[in-house]
Scaffold this motif. Sequence first.
Motif, short mmCIF file in Angstrom:
data_model
loop_
_atom_site.label_atom_id
_atom_site.label_comp_id
_atom_site.label_asym_id
_atom_site.label_seq_id
_atom_site.Cartn_x
_atom_site.Cartn_y
_atom_site.Cartn_z
N ALA A 147 3.43 -25.35 -23.40
CA ALA A 147 4.48 -24.94 -24.33
C ALA A 147 5.01 -23.58 -23.90
N PHE A 148 6.30 -23.37 -24.16
CA PHE A 148 6.93 -22.07 -23.95
C PHE A 148 7.38 -21.62 -25.33
N ARG A 156 -6.41 -20.02 -31.77
CA ARG A 156 -6.99 -21.34 -31.94
C ARG A 156 -7.48 -21.88 -30.60
N GLY A 157 -7.88 -20.99 -29.71
CA GLY A 157 -8.45 -21.45 -28.46
C GLY A 157 -7.45 -21.80 -27.39
N PHE A 158 -6.22 -21.27 -27.49
CA PHE A 158 -5.22 -21.52 -26.47
C PHE A 158 -5.26 -20.42 -25.41
N ALA A 159 -4.85 -20.78 -24.20
CA ALA A 159 -4.65 -19.79 -23.14
C ALA A 159 -3.18 -19.37 -23.19
N VAL A 160 -2.94 -18.08 -23.42
CA VAL A 160 -1.58 -17.57 -23.66
C VAL A 160 -1.22 -16.55 -22.59
N THR A 161 -0.07 -16.75 -21.94
CA THR A 161 0.42 -15.83 -20.91
C THR A 161 1.80 -15.33 -21.30
N PRO A 162 1.94 -14.09 -21.79
CA PRO A 162 3.27 -13.55 -22.11
C PRO A 162 4.16 -13.53 -20.87
N VAL A 163 5.43 -13.86 -21.04
CA VAL A 163 6.34 -13.98 -19.90
C VAL A 163 7.52 -13.03 -20.00
N MET A 164 8.22 -13.02 -21.15
CA MET A 164 9.47 -12.26 -21.20
C MET A 164 9.78 -11.81 -22.63
N ASP A 165 10.62 -10.79 -22.72
CA ASP A 165 11.14 -10.30 -24.00
C ASP A 165 12.55 -10.82 -24.20
N ASP A 166 12.88 -11.12 -25.45
CA ASP A 166 14.23 -11.57 -25.80
C ASP A 166 14.69 -10.74 -26.98
N GLU A 167 15.69 -9.88 -26.76
CA GLU A 167 16.17 -8.98 -27.81
C GLU A 167 17.20 -9.67 -28.69
N PHE A 168 17.01 -9.60 -30.00
CA PHE A 168 17.98 -10.15 -30.95
C PHE A 168 19.19 -9.22 -31.05
N GLY A 282 1.70 -30.75 -10.42
CA GLY A 282 2.94 -30.79 -11.18
C GLY A 282 2.96 -29.76 -12.29
N LEU A 283 1.86 -29.68 -13.05
CA LEU A 283 1.79 -28.70 -14.13
C LEU A 283 1.82 -27.29 -13.57
N ARG A 284 1.14 -27.07 -12.45
CA ARG A 284 1.16 -25.75 -11.84
C ARG A 284 2.58 -25.35 -11.43
N ALA A 285 3.35 -26.32 -10.92
CA ALA A 285 4.73 -26.02 -10.52
C ALA A 285 5.56 -25.60 -11.73
N VAL A 286 5.37 -26.28 -12.87
CA VAL A 286 6.12 -25.94 -14.08
C VAL A 286 5.68 -24.58 -14.61
N VAL A 287 4.38 -24.33 -14.64
CA VAL A 287 3.88 -23.04 -15.13
C VAL A 287 4.39 -21.90 -14.24
N ASP A 288 4.33 -22.10 -12.92
CA ASP A 288 4.85 -21.06 -12.01
C ASP A 288 6.34 -20.82 -12.24
N GLY A 289 7.08 -21.91 -12.50
CA GLY A 289 8.50 -21.76 -12.78
C GLY A 289 8.75 -20.97 -14.04
N LEU A 290 7.99 -21.24 -15.09
CA LEU A 290 8.14 -20.49 -16.34
C LEU A 290 7.78 -19.02 -16.13
N GLN A 291 6.75 -18.76 -15.34
CA GLN A 291 6.37 -17.38 -15.09
C GLN A 291 7.46 -16.62 -14.32
N SER A 292 8.22 -17.36 -13.50
CA SER A 292 9.29 -16.70 -12.73
C SER A 292 10.42 -16.21 -13.62
N LEU A 293 10.48 -16.69 -14.88
CA LEU A 293 11.52 -16.23 -15.80
C LEU A 293 11.37 -14.76 -16.14
#
Length: 298
Positions: A147-148, A156-168, A282-293
């Motif tokens: 999930a992003f 609740r036992g999730f692995a969470v990696t912060p990626v980016m800030d989004d200013e309102f 495949g999942l690693r490719a998607v996670v790496d892509g999200l981290q590139s954001l």
Amino acid sequence: MRGLNLDHLHTFVDVAELGSFSAAAERQNLTQPAVSLQVRQLEQRLGVRLLERTGRRSTPTAAGLVLLEHVRRIDAAVAGALDALAEHASGVAGRVRLGTGATACTYLLPPLLRSLKARFPSLEIVVTTGNTAEMLRLLEENRLDVAFATLPIPARGFAVTPVMDDEFMAIFPPDQDPVPETVTPQALAARPVVLYEPGANTRRIVDDWAARGGLTLRPIMQLGSVEAIKEIVAAGLGCGVLPGMALRGDRTAPGLVARSLEPPLIRKLAIVVRPDKPLTRGLRAVVDGLQSLAGPGS
């Protein structure tokens, strides 16, 4: 492993996680008698009782809890084997189920998804949109792989990696005069305001920001579409508050004026996975892509 059916193991896991034979049947697109038969055959094969009914729920026995841990290891081993074999194939294949919010899906992810599709044409990425609570539930039920989502994420036992800030940002119609350089809760409360509908994280974040200023915003309209909010504001019917990602570049409706909030309002977006989720290629490719954001240097 001789005579042990992996489908039966996964059926047992679904019943244990969902607490219901009927819910497991719905997930697997089977009949409830078929699910009951698979669990019964598994219990007969192993010689132990795996589930017991407590009230209206089915919960794992002590033996069932032990088996749950082993099934997760079996799944990880099978995924690892498939991943290792994929090294000998050309490119990345498989299916990755990604959950995210509607705003990120519309304004942030399309270039990334296009890039991933171009690089890995055999990789199928299935995107589901929803609020953070819905995505976490789907992750828990193993109906999403990643999930992003917007922080905070409940512990609740999730692995969470912060990626980016989004200013309102606050948005105003083109003929609004005067438009403040920075927008406080008091400035918004004095004007007709259009906000996202209640129940979404986007709305909760804005409401909390106003509450910290001692105010409650009373919108004249509550809409479920970012584009609809832009059009209503552009028509001169009020001002609005939207995530910055929906206002970058040419994404702002013609003539709209965007201003920063004071105090600044920033949400953090993060990658969320189950810690026991096998990280396939495949999942690693998607996670790496999200981290590139996050962009270079983040």
